[in-house]
Design a protein around this motif. Structure first.
Motif, PDB file in Angstrom:
ATOM      1  N   THR A   1      15.114 -16.102  24.727  1.00 14.40           N
ATOM      2  CA  THR A   1      14.505 -17.416  24.934  1.00 14.40           C
ATOM      3  C   THR A   1      13.858 -17.916  23.658  1.00 14.40           C
ATOM      4  N   ALA A   2      13.151 -17.005  22.979  1.00 15.94           N
ATOM      5  CA  ALA A   2      12.499 -17.422  21.732  1.00 15.94           C
ATOM      6  C   ALA A   2      13.536 -17.883  20.716  1.00 15.94           C
TER       7      ALA A   2
ATOM      8  N   ILE B   1       6.951 -15.519  22.078  1.00 12.17           N
ATOM      9  CA  ILE B   1       6.481 -15.752  23.446  1.00 12.17           C
ATOM     10  C   ILE B   1       5.463 -14.674  23.747  1.00 12.17           C
TER      11      ILE B   1
ATOM     12  N   LYS C   1       2.509 -13.042  26.391  1.00 14.46           N
ATOM     13  CA  LYS C   1       1.981 -13.003  27.740  1.00 14.46           C
ATOM     14  C   LYS C   1       0.735 -12.155  27.703  1.00 14.46           C
TER      15      LYS C   1
ATOM     16  N   ARG D   1       1.523 -17.238  30.206  1.00 12.53           N
ATOM     17  CA  ARG D   1       2.453 -17.166  29.082  1.00 12.53           C
ATOM     18  C   ARG D   1       2.171 -18.302  28.122  1.00 12.53           C
ATOM     19  N   CYS D   2       2.420 -18.044  26.860  1.00 16.39           N
ATOM     20  CA  CYS D   2       2.374 -19.167  25.935  1.00 16.39           C
ATOM     21  C   CYS D   2       3.375 -18.934  24.811  1.00 16.39           C
ATOM     22  N   ILE D   3       3.801 -20.014  24.239  1.00 15.07           N
ATOM     23  CA  ILE D   3       4.806 -19.955  23.181  1.00 15.07           C
ATOM     24  C   ILE D   3       4.136 -20.342  21.880  1.00 15.07           C
TER      25      ILE D   3
ATOM     26  N   ASP E   1      13.218 -12.370  26.901  1.00 13.04           N
ATOM     27  CA  ASP E   1      12.272 -13.287  26.287  1.00 13.04           C
ATOM     28  C   ASP E   1      12.588 -13.505  24.821  1.00 13.04           C
TER      29      ASP E   1
END
Lengths: 669, 242
Positions: free
Chosen positions: A390-391, A290, A292, A360-362, A387
């Motif tokens: 989350t990843a 993730i 940012k 933000r980008c994944i 984060d």
């Protein structure tokens, strides 16, 4: 210059001239002349003159065009005329021309050689025939039919068949020579036996080692099979076993790749072909990051779960299976990402990126595994545990979804297919990114909406409206409850599949907003990334509660707001604007209930009052700053009050009602 | 990604069917099923179907060249062990969801298979048996088939056994009481194997070619387990004789 004809030494005799004057001779003669001297076409004045010159001067050069004049009527006994001179026969030719000088009828060396050859052939033939006769006479004693068939008639006349016999002759044995011979034979025999014995011993030794190797190999292969892996014949190589570690429901590309050949090492233990060599990405697993503003704030961990001892066959197989799983997962992700380009999914060289709000980008890509080195990106200081979690969650979800897709394709292929039609439907890309993107987009929409509503309600509070008639609630994922009760859902057997199915289609949440003036808004947020429509849809339904002003509350885009109004938006900004509009109308409604004498003449945010013949107007507007009220007289100066989130518009901290009442008092006589 | 709905048995509407047939004796049957499960990498689907054959009434003034055909009503029998039904349910043929089907005589073809046209219509609601009777058809025969079905790409391999009512008093038969009321038609209790591919349109040459290729592929795949062959086309003749 035409090609010189090849030297042809024909063993056929020159044709006999029985009838020299016959005209039959001419065609054959012409063809012979053409073969010898070249076609008539090639005849030129120069060539003819050269011929004449050479005829008159026999010591002429070895030019291919110089030849003695052909003899049209040769005598049968004379040898054939010399063939034309060819390059490699130059020496012969000089002698032949010399010969021609001496005696044109004497045979040339070529003819002599031919005659000699014929002689030797004849004598050889005669020897062979004699030998044949001798042998056939010998044979005819034992096998008369065979022998007499090959005997020549001349022999048969002289000697009767079967008259030649044979027998073995015994010699006197020399005793000394006999003993020497005997010794020699014995020692040769002994040497032979010894070598045979040693060969046998060697063979048995190698056999023993071979057996040990094979035993080890087969034990290991059996152990693998007992653990549940499928051992099959290698489809391409003969006599090689392979273990199938791939997945049966993979796409076409990966099904054939999921086979590892089991080869035998020198000591017999089994080693599998390294998938790092055969896979697309080599030894690499999926990684989710993730980012940012370009910095990595969350990263998933490469936790390879392996049960076996590192280096063992089982470990190799499990590693290979993990690699091929992630290989296929990444391949399908890239395929699906192409479909979703318009909702913010980018495909780059070797990675897939989902753009989210707030910079933000994944990023999903394949990370090569180095089991020895720790990943330097683990030490990044910009990582936050939230984060990273989350990843990790996204990575695990992707893997679960691939398994779910495998099951779905299994269900699909177990059903009888529809009849074959000319247009063949291509299988749709697997739904891996879509559930995740749906969830993320939905979350973003909910949080954005929450922000907007919070801001609005704070502004309205600051403007003095009571909290009771103002507020909002957001209920996320309300579709789950409904869906879980549907009979179709209940019929599904598998618990895991049920759970995933709940989250894999559309996600729905509802927000209810209460505004002053008894205006209620129900906002249904529905996010769906399936082909029909892709994105988030906001459906707003506005109902105005009981009011004394009959039905019509206001106007939106030329249409009156009746008791219930419905609108749909695709962008959060549209919803925001619409809610602001509803708040305006709600405030106006509320003001009208205060009975301060204001009237609404047209259906918008403006109310008017006529005091002492002077028309005063108040306009209510809700915008980015908050609730703003503008009051003024036509042609006069306007007074503006703004109530925002954090401040009140009035220096004395009064609310909207007080402001309006004050103005009423002001203008009252 | 919905799991398929296997409850409503919609049959395929009109299509061309290309097929190969074989036979498995009853003692080989368990082994064959096991081998086929491994070959096709899926366990077989098990279900029972009810076939009602109807014979048309021949009008008197019909020219002699016109052929009439038997038609069949086809329905899938619900599994009595499913939730919501108890085992001793009474089977009412009229309440079943029928499809009306006419299987044409197989055409003469050079292809290494049997090729026949199947005309079929699914029904929604109403009394299908009464409708067919009103059209002039009378019930000629009734039998059930016990099926095991496997799928490979476009080829469907079905093993089936025909069960008929034991006694004439059993009427159309009750599939819920197989052991008491039904017996296999084949006294040796064998199974008939059919490998079939459906093509939507008989004029689609590419599709027909693809179908033949897939059939041949499956034939090679099951070689040694089941022998699939082209049967005599007149064996599937549904014309009314005499």
């Amino acid at each position: 210059m035409p090609d010189p004809p090849p030297l042809s030494l024909s063993l056929r005799p020159w044709p006999i001239n029985l009838n020299p004057d016959s005209s039959e001779q001419l065609p054959s003669l012409i063809s012979r002349i053409q073969a010898q001297y070249g076609h008539f076409r090639g005849v030129s004045e120069a060539s003819l003159e050269a011929e004449i010159a050479s005829a008159s001067d026999p010591t002429a050069t070895t030019d291919s065009n110089t030849t003695p004049p052909p003899q049209l009527h040769p005598e049968p006994s004379s040898p054939p005329p010399s063939p034309p001179n060819t390059g490699f026969q130059s020496t012969l030719d000089s002698t032949s021309s010399a010969n021609n000088v001496a005696n044109p009828n004497e045979p040339t060396d070529a003819a002599k050689a031919k005659a000699e050859m014929l002689e030797t052939l004849m004598s050889a033939h005669e020897d062979a025939m004699l030998m044949l006769d001798y042998l056939s006479l010998l044979v005819s004693q034992h096998q008369p039919e065979m022998g007499t068939a090959t005997m020549s008639p001349a022999l048969k006349q002289v000697v009767k068949p079967g008259t030649l016999g044979w027998d073995r002759v015994t010699r006197k044995i020399d005793p000394k020579a006999y003993t020497v011979d005997d010794k020699v034979t014995r020692s040769w025999k002994r040497a032979g036996l010894e070598s045979a014995a040693s060969a046998l011993l060697d063979a048995s030794k190698t056999l023993v080692t071979r057996i040990e190797k094979e035993q080890k190999y087969w034990e290991q292969v059996k152990a693998i099979r007992d653990e549940g892996w499928t051992v099959v014949r290698h489809p391409k190589e003969k006599n090689v076993l392979a273990v199938r570690y791939g997945f049966a429901e993979s796409g076409d590309m990966f099904r054939e790749k999921g086979i590892g050949a089991l080869r035998m090492k020198d000591d017999g233990s089994v080693v599998m072909d390294d998938v790092g060599v055969t896979g697309i990405h080599g030894n690499a697993l999926l990684r989710v990051r993730i980012m940012k503003n370009g910095e990595t704030i969350g990263i998933s961990v490469q936790k390879e779960r392996r049960n076996g001892v590192p280096g063992s066959l089982r470990d190799q197989i499990e590693r290979a299976r993990n690699f091929i799983y992630d290989d296929e997962l990444f391949f399908e992700l890239c395929r699906e990402a192409r479909l979703l380009a318009h909702v913010g999914v980018r495909t780059e060289e070797g990675s897939v990126a989902i753009d989210l709000a707030d910079q933000r980008c994944i990023i999903i890509d394949m990370q090569p595994l180095d089991t020895d080195l720790t990943d330097p990106s683990d030490l990044l200081s910009s990582l936050t545990p939230n984060d990273s979690e989350t990843a990790q969650a996204i990575l695990t979800t992707l893997r679960i979804l691939l398994s779910y897709c495998h099951r779905a394709s299994y269900h699909r292929r177990s059903q009888p297919p529809p009849p074959i039609t000319p247009n063949k439907p291509k299988p749709p890309p697997l739904s891996l990114l879509r559930p995740i993107a749906t969830h993320l987009f939905h979350q973003t929409s909910i949080s954005n909406l929450r922000l907007i509503l919070t801001k609005l309600s704070k502004s309205a509070l600051a403007a003095g409206f009571p909290r009771a008639g103002l507020g909002f609630t957001i209920s996320p994922y309300i579709h789950l409850a409904e869906k879980a009760k549907s009979p179709e859902f209940m019929k599904q057997e598998n618990g895991v599949e049920k759970t995933i199915k709940l989250f894999s289609d559309a996600l729905e949440s509802v927000a209810t907003v209460t505004l002053p003036g008894k205006v209620h808004c129900a906002i249904k947020i529905r996010t769906r990334l399936q082909p029909a429509w892709m994105g988030t849809k906001f459906s707003v339904t506005v109902t105005a509660g009981n009011s004394s002003d009959k039905d019509v509350v206001g106007e939106v885009d030329g249409e009156s707001i009746k008791q219930q109004q419905h609108a749909e938006f695709w962008m959060i900004e549209g919803v925001g604007d619409y809610i602001q509009l509803c708040l305006e109308r709600g405030i106006v409604r509320e003001i009208l209930t205060w009975k301060l004498g204001w009237r609404q003449e047209v259906e918008d945010g403006e109310i008017a009052k006529s005091i002492d013949g002077v028309a005063r107007k108040v306009r209510v507007a809700v915008g980015r700053n908050g609730v703003s009220v503008t009051e003024g007289v036509t042609g006069g100066r306007d007074e503006i009050w703004v109530w925002g989130e954090d401040w009140g518009g009035d220096p004395e901290g009064r609310g909207l009602r007080e402001v309006l009442e004050r103005s009423r008092k002001k203008t009252a006589p | 990604m919905n799991a398929p709905d296997t409850t409503t048995p919609f049959f395929t509407t009109s299509h061309q069917e290309l097929s190969l047939h074989g036979y498995v004796s009853s003692d080989r049957f368990p082994q064959v099923i096991k081998l086929l499960t491994n070959l096709f990498t899926m366990p077989p689907d098990t279900f029972t179907e009810h076939h009602l054959i109807h014979k048309p009434h021949r009008p008197k003034n019909l020219p002699p060249n016109v052929e009439t055909y038997y038609i069949k009503l086809l329905s899938r029998v619900e599994d009595p062990d499913a939730d919501g039904m108890d085992g001793a349910q009474v089977y009412d043929a009229r309440k079943q969801r029928w499809a009306i089907r006419l299987e044409d005589l197989p055409e003469v073809t050079r292809r290494p298979c049997v090729s026949r046209s199947i005309l079929s219509a699914n029904t929604g609601s109403g009394d299908v048996m009464g409708f067919v009777r009103a059209m002039g058809y009378t019930i000629h025969a009734s039998y059930f088939t016990e099926n095991r079905r496997l799928v490979h790409n476009n080829v469907v391999l079905t093993l089936s056994q025909i069960l008929v009512p034991k006694t004439p008093e059993a009427g159309l038969g009750n599939p819920y009481r197989k052991d008491e009321e039904l017996r296999p038609l084949d006294p040796k209790n064998g199974w008939i194997v059919q490998a079939s591919v459906k093509v939507a349109n008989n004029s689609d040459l590419d599709g027909l070619g693809q179908a033949v290729n897939e059939l041949t592929q499956v034939k090679d795949m099951v070689k040694g387990v089941v022998d699939l062959e082209v049967i005599e086309r007149l064996a599937l003749d549904t014309r009314v004789k005499g």
